[in-house]
Design an enzyme around this catalytic site. Structure first.
Site, PDB file in Angstrom:
ATOM      1  N   LYS A   1       0.447   3.196  -4.405  1.00  0.00           N
ATOM      2  CA  LYS A   1       1.126   1.998  -5.001  1.00  0.00           C
ATOM      3  C   LYS A   1       2.490   2.838  -5.096  1.00  0.00           C
ATOM      4  O   LYS A   1       3.677   2.216  -5.291  1.00  0.00           O
ATOM      5  CB  LYS A   1       0.664   2.198  -6.722  1.00  0.00           C
ATOM      6  CG  LYS A   1      -0.804   1.157  -6.925  1.00  0.00           C
ATOM      7  CD  LYS A   1      -0.717   0.766  -7.769  1.00  0.00           C
ATOM      8  CE  LYS A   1      -2.233  -0.144  -8.539  1.00  0.00           C
ATOM      9  NZ  LYS A   1      -2.332  -0.152  -9.882  1.00  0.00           N
TER      10      LYS A   1
ATOM     11  N   ASP B   1      -0.059  -6.600 -12.247  1.00  0.00           N
ATOM     12  CA  ASP B   1      -0.819  -5.517 -13.377  1.00  0.00           C
ATOM     13  C   ASP B   1      -0.276  -6.762 -14.336  1.00  0.00           C
ATOM     14  O   ASP B   1      -1.021  -6.571 -15.460  1.00  0.00           O
ATOM     15  CB  ASP B   1      -0.576  -4.552 -12.993  1.00  0.00           C
ATOM     16  CG  ASP B   1      -1.481  -3.834 -11.935  1.00  0.00           C
ATOM     17  OD1 ASP B   1      -2.199  -4.742 -11.842  1.00  0.00           O
ATOM     18  OD2 ASP B   1      -1.320  -2.195 -11.208  1.00  0.00           O
TER      19      ASP B   1
END
Ligand code: ATR
Length: 284
Positions: free
Chosen positions: A68, A101
């Site tokens: 990520k 997220d």
């Protein structure tokens, strides 16, 4: 009809529940030409590995652990991804890297009727999941305090979000201090309590648990964590992280397809598969 492919890259990636969730959504909407698969790419060949789906005409991909952060250098991160310092969704048509997220968490809190604006929110943890949560919660108007086993890491998180996103007013405290801080919501972004360590809680036994708070636990396996049980035993309300997992995926789904994601279908798909497998937190 040309096949439209999307997928997830990670290492390892076999445990990812995203293929099940997205393929269930494609099936529910009758999108027979769409397919979501998982690609295992070791960190040392990330750049090369990223070319693979691009050259094969993928619409986009999700990015999970441990890529990520490292993937940031190969895409154009949007403002949210820049602030969080991580990308979990890429659209190859634009080259933009997003992070869904924070919005996944906020949407699930909203779906559960949890008020954020002007609320005092305690975030447990200071890793990547916590960074997304703190960013989202602070932007939504919450007063946020952070507790982490390694306090230095919590202070680093505060500095990062101040530098990258201009977020101010974040506090770092000890769990003892937090116990009497008067928050209405606790968001667990640590991995404590995750299967198979289901008796562990980030709220240390012996420290009085605040009464009538809401706990949002990013851990979704088990569905009812030790922390959630402590909360309910003290008159509070507990929400597990499955909804965040579904909603961060749903935002990516909408980005790629332009269609409204079938949230209930995605959650059901996750619920049914979790009976047997899956050990993760609510971020993809
Ligand atoms: P992620 O990217 O999913 O957030 P991470 O960066 O590994 O994962 O962060 C894990 C978080 O869980 C951290 O806040 C970690 O605390 P430290 O920063 O002190 O390592 C926390 N954590 C993990 N195991 C823990 C434990 N046994 N007790 C307390 N905190 C723990």
């Amino acid at each position: 009809m040309a096949e439209k492919r999307v997928g997830v890259i990670g290492f390892p990636v076999e445990h990812s529940l995203s293929p099940i969730m997205h393929n269930a959504a494609f099936a529910a909407l009758g999108l027979r030409d769409w397919l979501y698969d998982a690609m295992s790419i070791p960190p040392d060949i990330l750049r090369l590995g990223l070319r693979e789906p691009m050259q094969h005409g993928y619409v986009g991909i999700n990015v999970t652990v441990p890529h990520k952060e490292a993937i940031m250098q190969f895409v154009r991160p949007d403002d949210t991804a820049k602030a969080i310092g991580a990308v979990n969704t890429i659209d190859f048509r634009t080259g933009i890297g997003a992070n869904t997220d924070a919005d996944g968490l906020l949407k699930d809190l909203a779906a559960n009727g949890v008020e954020i604006a002007d609320a005092r929110v305690l975030v447990l943890g200071a890793g990547g999941a916590a960074r997304a949560a703190v960013y989202g919660l602070a932007r939504a108007g919450a007063t946020v305090a952070i507790v982490n086993r390694t306090m230095k890491r919590a202070r680093r998180l505060v500095k990062q979000l101040q530098d990258t996103a201009g977020i101010r007013g974040l506090q770092v405290m000890t769990l003892d201090e937090a116990a009497s801080w008067g928050m209405s919501l606790i968001v667990n972004c640590t991995s404590v309590g995750l299967h198979p360590h289901i008796t562990q809680s980030p709220w240390i036994v012996g420290l009085p648990f605040p009464t009538e708070v809401t706990v949002y636990d990013m851990v979704y396996r088990p569905a009812n964590t030790a922390l959630m049980q402590q909360c309910v035993a003290h008159g509070g309300r507990a929400i597990g992280g499955l909804g965040m997992l579904a909603r961060q995926g749903a935002i990516a789904f909408e980005l790629w397809t332009g269609l409204e994601p079938p949230i209930a279908v995605m959650m059901d798909a996750l619920r049914s598969v979790l009976e047997n497998k899956g050990e993760a937190k609510g971020e993809g």
